[in-house]
Design a protein around this motif. Structure first.
Motif, PDB file in Angstrom:
ATOM      1  N   VAL A 173      29.625  43.311  76.273  1.00  0.00           N
ATOM      2  CA  VAL A 173      30.325  42.063  75.632  1.00  0.00           C
ATOM      3  C   VAL A 173      31.855  42.117  75.844  1.00  0.00           C
ATOM      4  CG1 VAL A 173      30.363  41.223  73.271  1.00  0.00           C
ATOM      5  CG2 VAL A 173      28.238  42.111  73.979  1.00  0.00           C
ATOM      6  N   LEU A 174      32.395  43.155  76.232  1.00  0.00           N
ATOM      7  CA  LEU A 174      33.598  43.169  76.168  1.00  0.00           C
ATOM      8  C   LEU A 174      34.316  42.744  77.592  1.00  0.00           C
ATOM      9  CD1 LEU A 174      34.226  46.734  74.573  1.00  0.00           C
ATOM     10  CD2 LEU A 174      34.387  44.611  73.677  1.00  0.00           C
ATOM     11  N   GLN A 175      34.472  41.305  77.707  1.00  0.00           N
ATOM     12  CA  GLN A 175      34.859  40.726  79.017  1.00  0.00           C
ATOM     13  C   GLN A 175      36.344  40.877  79.258  1.00  0.00           C
ATOM     14  OE1 GLN A 175      32.366  39.273  81.453  1.00  0.00           O
ATOM     15  NE2 GLN A 175      31.293  40.450  79.976  1.00  0.00           N
ATOM     16  N   SER A 176      36.747  41.372  78.173  1.00  0.00           N
ATOM     17  CA  SER A 176      38.310  41.353  78.485  1.00  0.00           C
ATOM     18  C   SER A 176      38.582  42.831  78.720  1.00  0.00           C
ATOM     19  CB  SER A 176      39.346  41.128  77.181  1.00  0.00           C
ATOM     20  OG  SER A 176      38.763  39.636  76.668  1.00  0.00           O
ATOM     21  N   ASN A 178      35.496  41.890  70.391  1.00  0.00           N
ATOM     22  CA  ASN A 178      35.569  41.445  71.766  1.00  0.00           C
ATOM     23  C   ASN A 178      37.001  41.324  72.553  1.00  0.00           C
ATOM     24  OD1 ASN A 178      36.328  39.118  70.371  1.00  0.00           O
ATOM     25  ND2 ASN A 178      34.356  38.109  70.506  1.00  0.00           N
ATOM     26  N   LYS A 179      38.120  41.588  71.811  1.00  0.00           N
ATOM     27  CA  LYS A 179      39.440  41.209  72.317  1.00  0.00           C
ATOM     28  C   LYS A 179      39.936  42.584  73.014  1.00  0.00           C
ATOM     29  CE  LYS A 179      41.060  37.572  69.518  1.00  0.00           C
ATOM     30  NZ  LYS A 179      42.164  37.163  68.672  1.00  0.00           N
ATOM     31  N   ILE A 180      39.134  43.720  72.873  1.00  0.00           N
ATOM     32  CA  ILE A 180      39.474  45.136  73.405  1.00  0.00           C
ATOM     33  C   ILE A 180      39.610  44.768  74.930  1.00  0.00           C
ATOM     34  CG2 ILE A 180      38.933  47.453  73.543  1.00  0.00           C
ATOM     35  CD1 ILE A 180      37.459  47.342  70.946  1.00  0.00           C
ATOM     36  N   LEU A 232      27.835  47.608  81.831  1.00  0.00           N
ATOM     37  CA  LEU A 232      28.993  48.105  81.870  1.00  0.00           C
ATOM     38  C   LEU A 232      29.809  47.211  83.096  1.00  0.00           C
ATOM     39  CD1 LEU A 232      31.682  49.524  81.081  1.00  0.00           C
ATOM     40  CD2 LEU A 232      30.831  51.392  82.513  1.00  0.00           C
ATOM     41  N   TYR A 233      29.036  47.044  84.160  1.00  0.00           N
ATOM     42  CA  TYR A 233      29.355  46.476  85.335  1.00  0.00           C
ATOM     43  C   TYR A 233      29.591  44.898  85.191  1.00  0.00           C
ATOM     44  CZ  TYR A 233      27.983  51.005  86.807  1.00  0.00           C
ATOM     45  OH  TYR A 233      27.836  52.573  86.859  1.00  0.00           O
ATOM     46  N   PHE A 234      29.127  44.389  83.926  1.00  0.00           N
ATOM     47  CA  PHE A 234      29.513  42.970  83.846  1.00  0.00           C
ATOM     48  C   PHE A 234      30.928  42.645  83.261  1.00  0.00           C
ATOM     49  CE2 PHE A 234      24.915  42.488  82.519  1.00  0.00           C
ATOM     50  CZ  PHE A 234      24.465  42.302  84.036  1.00  0.00           C
TER      51      PHE A 234
END
Length: 801
Positions: free
Chosen positions: A702-705, A681-683, A723-725
């Motif tokens: 999940v990839l909020q970063s 999730n740090k990607i 993806l648009y989140f």
């Protein structure tokens, strides 16, 4: 009288050829002129005056009239007696010579007959023989100046010699050397006389400073040699090239030497022949000649006594001629002694090297050497000035001077620009050398030299206080000792591009403060034999090492600097890299690139690099990356580049790499994206372009970063709304897929500045793109027709930068 100038064609030559005529040739030329005058004078006398004068010999009366009757008796019987005549007084007696009753034509006939039959051939043809022999001597002396094979070399040599003698560069080069010598002598004299003890006026000894120890600049301003203008410099440069080509041409044979020897031998043989037959026949030139010819029926006489009118003169001329020929012959014998006693097919410039201090003047051979020996007989100064153009050091000085005239400091400043490392850089490409004016640009931070032969880095580089980076691309560079001291302290980055490892500058291994070293070129496959790389251990400050070559293993010398090496890049150009166990010793390495090394597996040695933060395995032959599980021990690993390989799938173990921030999987053969990938999730950067992916899992949300996401050039048919989140997304590349619709939720990506959707099956664009405030027309990659489907206000909004 026949003028001597009529015979000039036999000895005529160009005035410049006199430099190739030693004193003996000049002396024999004058002797030839003297002998020629003797011959011409004798021939003129033969033509202008009577050759011989003949008279009939007187015959005894008893022999001629013994059988004849008594004439007095006949007269007395035939005529009556007459009274006697009175006696004639003695004073009237008439004196008469012998009567011959011959007329002038008969005398001429007799003279010609006796000249042809009675006079010796030597006495008749002496002046013609002198003339012919003299002409042969002249031809022998000057034949090599006329023969095509030799005259062309001589003319070319004399032409070059004259230009070298008169060239301003010759004067400058010799004056610089003499100036250096005088300075050295002055320094020696200063040392020897600076502490001389002189008596004072008071009778005591006082230590005084010699006048010569005072700096010269405080006494008189020392003159400097005149600078060459551009035209003179180019002419001198052309002379160097001519001398090189001429030397290669004439040193191949000894034609001139052979011709000179042969013509000298021929003259000696001719001299011996002339002396032999002239000594034997000179006595045949007699003043009185007896002539017995059977012409009695025409003249009434058979025996004649003749006078050779020029016999006395010819006798004296013959003795004079023999003296000249003897001197001529002994001079030729001396010439032969000179030719065979000395080694004339080799010429040494040793005395010139000692006198001028130019130590690299080469010795020459064959015809080149022979002509220089002849020049020394004329004037040794010619050889000395000519030798300047045989010196490579002198040529380099000239090139440097021309280079400085062409590349002024102002012209160089116009070429300054910022390089990739944000340094002020000067790039010089394909020059004949390094201009000295470069070292006057004190603001220079980076110097890049490309395809420049025989670069000499002088001590004046110390003036560049801001210099930190040096690039040598296909340049063989030498360095002054003072310049090396400066670079050891100041140089931080060195770039070297070479074609052969022997072109690597040996002085680079002593740059103790060097932080970055970039080597690009071909090295030996057997690195153990490449001893030049064993010196890397001396680079105590090296932090970045980049080698683009064809190594078969990691050099041991690289391992020796592993204690302070932070980044290493090996670009191997397809050569298989084996024996990677040495990597384990690079415990402080933070960045590692193994590009195009033909790796089929991820090397296990990498898993021991606990400080590793970035790993690049681009352009290898990786198909499976099951070893990726071991990356979990590399807790500082944030960047993983596995692009340009043959990877077919991503193992689930990748979820263990929770520290990853940048992941490159482009240009592979991946078909399925595992959902476990998105547990990292740090990607922030994810590149999956150029694969065979058809579906994007919704777990991508999940990839909020996530800030960069590329999945272009795949087979994706739809993009999940999740993806648009990822609201931090700035770059989205989904072009060249099979998308038929773009979700209106794209408006949630308020930070989106780059959107690539070109090459899909879209029919229109959602108006919600207007909510992407950072997206402008320049950042939207789409077909023009598709862009026109947007409302006018949205289009106008995007056009405003």
């Amino acid at each position: 009288m026949i003028p001597v100038t009529e015979f000039r064609q036999f000895s005529e030559q160009q005035p410049a050829f006199r430099v190739l005529k030693p004193w003996w040739d000049v002396f024999t030329d004058y002797l030839s002129v003297a002998m020629l005058m003797i011959g011409v004078f004798g021939c003129t006398l033969q033509v202008m005056q009577d050759k011989i004068i003949c008279l009939p010999k007187r015959v005894q009366p008893s022999q001629n009239f013994s059988n004849l009757p008594n004439v007095s008796n006949l007269v007395s019987n035939a005529t009556p007696s007459l009274p006697p005549k009175p006696p004639t007084p003695p004073a009237t007696v008439e004196m008469k010579g012998l009567k011959t009753d011959l007329d002038l034509q008969q005398y001429s006939f007799i003279n010609q007959m006796c000249y042809e039959r009675a006079l010796h051939w030597y006495a008749k043809y002496f002046p013609y023989l002198v003339l012919i022999h003299t002409l042969i001597f002249m031809l022998c002396s000057n034949f090599w100046f006329k023969f095509p094979g030799s005259s062309s070399k001589i003319e070319h040599f004399i032409s070059i010699l004259g230009k070298c003698f008169d060239s301003p560069w010759t004067t400058r080069a010799l004056s610089e050397v003499s100036g250096e010598d005088s300075e050295k002598d002055n320094r020696k004299n200063n040392v020897s006389k600076s502490n001389t003890i002189q008596p004072s006026t008071e009778g005591t000894l006082v230590k005084t400073q010699s006048l010569r120890s005072i700096p010269e600049k405080f006494i008189v301003d020392k003159g400097t040699p005149g600078a060459l203008d551009k035209k003179e410099g180019e002419q001198a440069k052309a002379l160097f090239e001519k001398v090189k080509k001429f030397r290669l041409h004439v040193e191949e044979s000894d034609l001139l030497y052979a011709m000179y020897v042969r013509q000298t031998v021929l003259k000696v043989i001719k001299f011996l022949i002339i002396i032999a037959y002239n000594s034997a026949l000179v006595s045949e030139v007699q003043f009185t000649v007896d002539c017995n010819v059977d012409i009695q029926d025409m003249t009434g006489y058979k025996n004649f006594s003749c006078n050779h009118t020029m016999a006395h003169l010819f006798s004296k001329l013959s003795f004079c001629y023999l003296c000249f020929v003897s001197i001529y012959g002994f001079t030729c014998l001396y010439t032969l002694y000179w030719l065979f006693y000395r080694s004339l097919r080799e010429y040494s410039f040793e005395y010139v090297r000692q006198e001028t201090g130019i130590d690299d003047i080469p010795d020459v051979k064959n015809d080149f050497a022979f002509m220089l020996h002849l020049i020394d007989q004329y004037d040794p100064l010619y050889s000395k000035r000519f030798a300047v153009f045989l010196s490579e050091v002198s040529e380099n000085k000239l090139k440097q001077l021309n280079l400085n005239n062409e590349w002024t400091a102002d012209k160089l400043r116009q070429r300054l620009q910022m390089n990739a490392h944000n340094r002020l850089e000067l790039q010089l490409f394909m020059l004949s050398g390094l201009p000295d004016t470069v070292f006057g640009i004190i603001e220079l931070q980076s110097l890049k030299l490309e395809i420049i032969n025989n670069v000499m880095i002088p001590a004046t580089i110390a003036q560049l206080d801001n210099l930190q980076e040096l690039s040598l691309y296909q340049c063989s560079a030498k360095i002054h000792s003072a310049a090396l001291v400066f670079l050891k302290e100041n140089l931080k980055v060195l770039n070297v591009k070479f074609d052969d490892f022997r072109e690597l500058p040996p002085w680079m291994y002593g740059l103790r403060n060097l932080e970055e070293l970039y080597l690009i070129g071909s090295l030996s496959h057997d690195i153990s034999k490449n001893i030049t790389l064993e010196s890397f251990r001396e680079l105590k400050s090296l932090k970045v090492l980049y080698i683009k070559s064809n190594l078969s293993k990691v050099p041991q010398s690289v391992v020796d600097v592993s204690s302070h090496l932070l980044k290493m890049c090996l670009h191997n150009d397809g050569t298989k890299l084996v024996m990677l166990n040495n990597l384990k010793k690079m415990v402080n390495l933070t960045e590692l690139e193994l590009v195009h090394c033909d790796l089929e597996r991820i090397p296990h040695a990498i898993f021991s690099l606990s400080s590793l933060q970035e790993l690049d395995l681009k352009e290898n032959n990786l198909k499976s990356i099951e070893e990726i599980l071991s990356f979990q021990h590399l807790r500082k690993l944030t960047v993983l580049k596995l692009w340009h390989n043959s990877i077919t799938y991503i193992p689930e173990h990748i979820k263990k790499l929770t520290s990853l921030e940048r992941l490159y999987f482009s240009h592979n053969k991946i078909e399925v994206l595992p959902s476990h990938l998105f547990l990292c999730n740090k990607i922030r950067y994810l590149d999956l372009s150029y694969n065979d992916i058809r579906f994007i899992p919704p777990e991508i949300g999940v990839l909020q970063s996530l800030q960069y996401f590329s999945i272009s050039c795949n087979k994706v048919e739809s993009v999940p709304d999740e993806l648009y989140f990822c609201k931090k997304l700035k770059t989205l590349k989904i072009g060249k897929n099979n998308l038929s619709i773009l979700s209106p939720k794209i408006g949630n990506l308020v930070f989106l500045s780059v959107l690539d959707i070109k090459g899909n099956h879209l029919e229109f664009l959602p108006p919600e793109l207007s909510e992407c405030k950072a997206l402008k027309k320049s950042g939207l990659v789409v077909e023009d027709t598709l862009f026109e489907t947007l409302p006018l206000d949205v289009r106008e909004q995007m056009k405003v930068e």
